[in-house]
Design an enzyme around this catalytic site. Structure first.
Site, PDB file in Angstrom:
ATOM      1  N   GLY A   1     -20.589 -20.450  -2.847  1.00 16.57           N
ATOM      2  CA  GLY A   1     -20.998 -20.375  -1.400  1.00 16.57           C
ATOM      3  C   GLY A   1     -20.188 -21.496  -0.619  1.00 16.57           C
ATOM      4  N   LEU A   2     -19.637 -22.430  -1.399  1.00 17.37           N
ATOM      5  CA  LEU A   2     -19.108 -23.551  -0.633  1.00 17.37           C
ATOM      6  C   LEU A   2     -17.580 -23.400  -0.723  1.00 17.37           C
ATOM      7  CD1 LEU A   2     -20.996 -26.382  -2.463  1.00 17.37           C
ATOM      8  CD2 LEU A   2     -21.596 -25.362  -0.487  1.00 17.37           C
TER       9      LEU A   2
ATOM     10  N   ASP B   1     -13.561 -18.950   5.888  1.00 17.72           N
ATOM     11  CA  ASP B   1     -13.362 -19.968   4.671  1.00 17.72           C
ATOM     12  C   ASP B   1     -12.321 -20.890   4.823  1.00 17.72           C
ATOM     13  OD1 ASP B   1     -16.018 -18.972   3.796  1.00 17.72           O
ATOM     14  OD2 ASP B   1     -15.425 -18.912   1.854  1.00 17.72           O
TER      15      ASP B   1
ATOM     16  N   SER C   1     -12.827 -21.014  -3.899  1.00 18.75           N
ATOM     17  CA  SER C   1     -11.406 -20.399  -3.898  1.00 18.75           C
ATOM     18  C   SER C   1     -10.487 -20.812  -2.697  1.00 18.75           C
ATOM     19  CB  SER C   1     -11.649 -18.656  -4.138  1.00 18.75           C
ATOM     20  OG  SER C   1     -12.112 -18.145  -2.792  1.00 18.75           O
ATOM     21  N   ALA C   2     -11.078 -20.897  -1.613  1.00 17.66           N
ATOM     22  CA  ALA C   2     -10.205 -21.199  -0.322  1.00 17.66           C
ATOM     23  C   ALA C   2      -9.886 -22.904  -0.379  1.00 17.66           C
ATOM     24  CB  ALA C   2     -11.047 -21.034   1.004  1.00 17.66           C
ATOM     25  N   ALA C   3     -10.699 -23.469  -0.954  1.00 16.21           N
ATOM     26  CA  ALA C   3     -10.272 -24.920  -1.195  1.00 16.21           C
ATOM     27  C   ALA C   3      -9.089 -24.986  -2.057  1.00 16.21           C
ATOM     28  CB  ALA C   3     -11.398 -25.739  -1.579  1.00 16.21           C
TER      29      ALA C   3
HETATM   30  O1  PMV Z   1     -19.130 -17.252  -0.415  1.00 18.89           O
HETATM   31  P1  PMV Z   1     -18.168 -17.840   0.166  1.00 18.89           P
HETATM   32  O2  PMV Z   1     -18.266 -19.329   0.310  1.00 18.89           O
HETATM   33  O3  PMV Z   1     -16.816 -17.142  -0.178  1.00 18.89           O
HETATM   34  O4  PMV Z   1     -18.688 -17.434   1.717  1.00 18.89           O
HETATM   35  C1  PMV Z   1     -18.519 -15.943   2.222  1.00 18.89           C
HETATM   36  C2  PMV Z   1     -18.763 -15.809   3.408  1.00 18.89           C
HETATM   37  C3  PMV Z   1     -18.783 -14.236   3.752  1.00 18.89           C
HETATM   38  O5  PMV Z   1     -19.212 -14.177   5.531  1.00 18.89           O
HETATM   39  C4  PMV Z   1     -19.999 -13.616   3.048  1.00 18.89           C
HETATM   40  C5  PMV Z   1     -17.568 -13.558   3.714  1.00 18.89           C
HETATM   41  C6  PMV Z   1     -16.388 -13.705   4.673  1.00 18.89           C
HETATM   42  O6  PMV Z   1     -15.288 -13.456   4.274  1.00 18.89           O
HETATM   43  O7  PMV Z   1     -16.643 -14.499   5.698  1.00 18.89           O
END
Ligand code: PMV
Length: 320
Positions: free
Chosen positions: A105-106, A152, A109-111
């Site tokens: 949840g941090l 993200d 993948s985007a980083a």
């Molecule tokens: O789990 P993460 O860090 O990829 O965050 C996801 C955030 C969501 O709102 C659940 C999905 C999104 O695309 O915003």
């Protein structure tokens, strides 16, 4: 020495995950305690680029994670080549590393995508502005997660706290004062795309109920924005706990996340919530600064495998 080197922070969603996919506002901040990096070395002796993931502090990656990482890294190089209208990446060694726990949840993948896009385009001699980096990182997020909101990649590309509404102009938040948070990791990975699909199934079957939950989450994010940008003395803790309760209703929390949230609150935190896609991963809790260390110890006693104390100020977060 690498020819080119770049890095990108993790991110923390303070408010609005999941509801942001359905057009409600969210607030996210860059989290500099952990980051992804990409180093590229010219290797004329190689016939083709060699892309490798250097596990920085995640010694044992499961075969599935290794496969997902290889897929992500190859995809990012393909996006960059398409952007550059070039077929082949020059002979080189592309070394990607990350200290961001994967599936936590941090925004790992985007980083990874942002660090790679910046390094690979620079290696090709291209100069991209932030919005171009963000667009490419969004393509990578679509590949990884299916239907991402774009939050993200946006906060990680910007490297600043943002108030984000899908498909609207990005609004940086000017934060007043300084706040202290503890971030705690359950150590259990969660799959963002599984959690997003779970919410989507619920939305399809009980649309009006889920829409109401999204509205409540959206109004919490709006209230939090007003506090963060105007009132350095007021806490956002209570709003965080309310947001967590709404995420529980969406079914994306887990017993371990709930346990850490409850432990933080019982130990004197202002409030706490899970952050990111859920099903596992991390919680974030706003704490009175003088209690930060004590709350951190209580979170470890309650099962957190890693914790960070971080301060939020106008630039984002900094390690304590
Ligand atoms: O789990 P993460 O860090 O990829 O965050 C996801 C955030 C969501 O709102 C659940 C999905 C999104 O695309 O915003």
């Amino acid at each position: 020495m690498p020819a080119i080197s770049n890095s990108a922070p993790a991110k923390i969603i303070l408010f609005g995950e999941h509801a942001v996919v359905y057009g409600r506002p969210a607030i996210a901040i860059p989290f500099w305690a952990v980051k992804a990096s990409c180093n590229i070395f010219a290797r004329p002796d190689l016939e083709e680029p060699q892309i490798e993931f250097v596990s920085l502090d995640q010694a044992h990656l499961s075969p599935e994670l290794q496969h997902n990482l290889a897929d992500l890294m190859n995809y990012v190089v393909a996006i960059v080549l398409e952007y550059a209208h070039t077929r082949n990446f020059p002979a080189s060694q592309i070394r990607v590393g990350s200290t961001i726990p994967l599936g936590s949840g941090l925004g790992s993948s985007a980083a990874i995508a942002v660090a790679m896009i910046r390094a690979c385009t620079e290696f090709l001699g291209l100069v991209l502005d932030q919005s171009e980096v963000n667009k490419l990182a969004y393509l990578s997020e679509i590949h990884t997660h299916g239907h991402p909101s774009g939050l993200d990649n946006t906060v990680i590309t910007q490297g600043k706290p943002v108030y984000y509404v899908k498909d609207q102009i990005i609004q940086p938040i000017m934060l007043k004062g300084s706040r202290t948070f503890v971030v705690a990791d359950t150590g259990i990975p969660g799959s963002t795309s599984d959690q997003v699909s779970r919410v989507n199934r619920m939305w399809k079957s009980t649309k009006s109920v889920v829409e109401e939950i999204f509205d409540s989450i959206g109004s919490i994010a709006e209230k939090a924005k007003a506090i963060l940008s105007n009132d350095s003395d007021a806490s956002i803790g209570e709003l965080m706990t309310k947001n967590h309760e709404l995420l529980q209703k969406l079914g994306v929390s887990s017993p371990q996340l709930d346990q850490l949230v409850n432990s933080a609150i019982n130990a004197g935190a202002n409030g706490a919530k899970m952050t990111g896609g859920g099903g596992g991963g991390n919680i974030i809790t706003e704490v009175p600064p003088q209690l930060a260390k004590e709350i951190e110890s209580k979170l470890i006693a309650a099962g957190a495998v890693r914790t960070w104390i971080t301060k939020l100020n106008s630039k984002g977060t900094s390690d304590d």
